[in-house]
Design a protein around this motif. Sequence first.
Motif, PDB file in Angstrom:
ATOM      1  N   TYR A  96       0.556  -1.334   0.084  1.00 41.29           N
ATOM      2  CA  TYR A  96      -0.105   0.220   0.299  1.00 41.29           C
ATOM      3  C   TYR A  96       0.755   0.895   0.500  1.00 41.29           C
ATOM      4  CZ  TYR A  96      -3.333  -3.817   2.213  1.00 41.29           C
ATOM      5  OH  TYR A  96      -4.338  -4.782   2.025  1.00 41.29           O
ATOM      6  N   GLU A 156      -4.467  -0.184   5.397  1.00 37.44           N
ATOM      7  CA  GLU A 156      -5.384   0.450   4.594  1.00 37.44           C
ATOM      8  C   GLU A 156      -6.474   0.664   5.948  1.00 37.44           C
ATOM      9  OE1 GLU A 156      -7.326  -2.652   2.488  1.00 37.44           O
ATOM     10  OE2 GLU A 156      -6.794  -1.138   0.947  1.00 37.44           O
ATOM     11  N   GLU A 160       0.046   4.610   3.341  1.00 36.76           N
ATOM     12  CA  GLU A 160      -0.969   4.030   5.083  1.00 36.76           C
ATOM     13  C   GLU A 160      -0.408   3.509   6.105  1.00 36.76           C
ATOM     14  OE1 GLU A 160      -4.487   3.571   4.547  1.00 36.76           O
ATOM     15  OE2 GLU A 160      -4.589   3.676   2.389  1.00 36.76           O
TER      16      GLU A 160
END
Length: 284
Positions: free
Chosen positions: A31, A88, A34
């Motif tokens: 990601y 997330e 995050e």
Amino acid sequence: MKEVIFAGKCDGIGISHVSRDCDLDETIGFYKNEYQIYYILDGERFFYTNNKSFKMSKGTLSFIDKKRIPFTNVIGGKYHERILIEIEETWLISAGNTMELDLRGFFNDFHGVLQMNSRQQEMIEKKLRKMEDVLKAEKPYASAKVKELLFSIIIMILNGAGTRQDEYHTLGGKMMRYVKVKEIMYYIMEHYSEIYGLEDLAGIFYLDKSYLSRIFKEVTNFTVNEFINLQKIDHARNLILDDSLSIEDISKKLGYERLSYFDRVFKKYVGMSPLQYRKSRKTT
């Protein structure tokens, strides 16, 4: 040279275990920007935040608050082996609500580097390796087990595990780049409506454009234009709540020459058009 020992993910959580003998610019993860947790198994890195440096050595557990990623960087060290957990935000909020924990508040409170004692290191390393093992085995319960283990680490910290690292004083080249980029970032935050891009900033700070672009990305993980747009859109959210201002007025106020471009940028970062956002805020 780097070795990716493990990389795996489940819903909302990515885990990567990497050994490297130099400080490379590219990231290894799932990601971008995050919430993050670093655990150092061996070697060293440096955690830069608020113009201060903290050493990440064996047995340190570091938490990075998503909101502070533009002002934080983890760089340096000739060799290190680390495990990185990326989370997330949507999952973090949902999980926090389920567990009755303010997890965004947790990352805000513990943003920084904690040194674990030998017993705590043993416990955390056991949990982290178990996360890897269950994801490798691809068991039906793998996602649930990973999340259980993650929560158990968070509970350890809430119960007082770890001690805050003292500031580490260094004047290395990377620290100098960090300080320069922070100066540029604060300038953007003050003058976001007057800046059109990289060329403007290069002239203001008397820096080569390619050099400025490279160090800004290295330190913040954003391009210069991304960071400028983030500042503008953040302010746009507040201006949109003022019904006396048209969307076109707001676009001009923020320095966008074309309404269509403002609309496109806003939708990219917020997920809806400015007009849709205004309407949605009226119904909440």
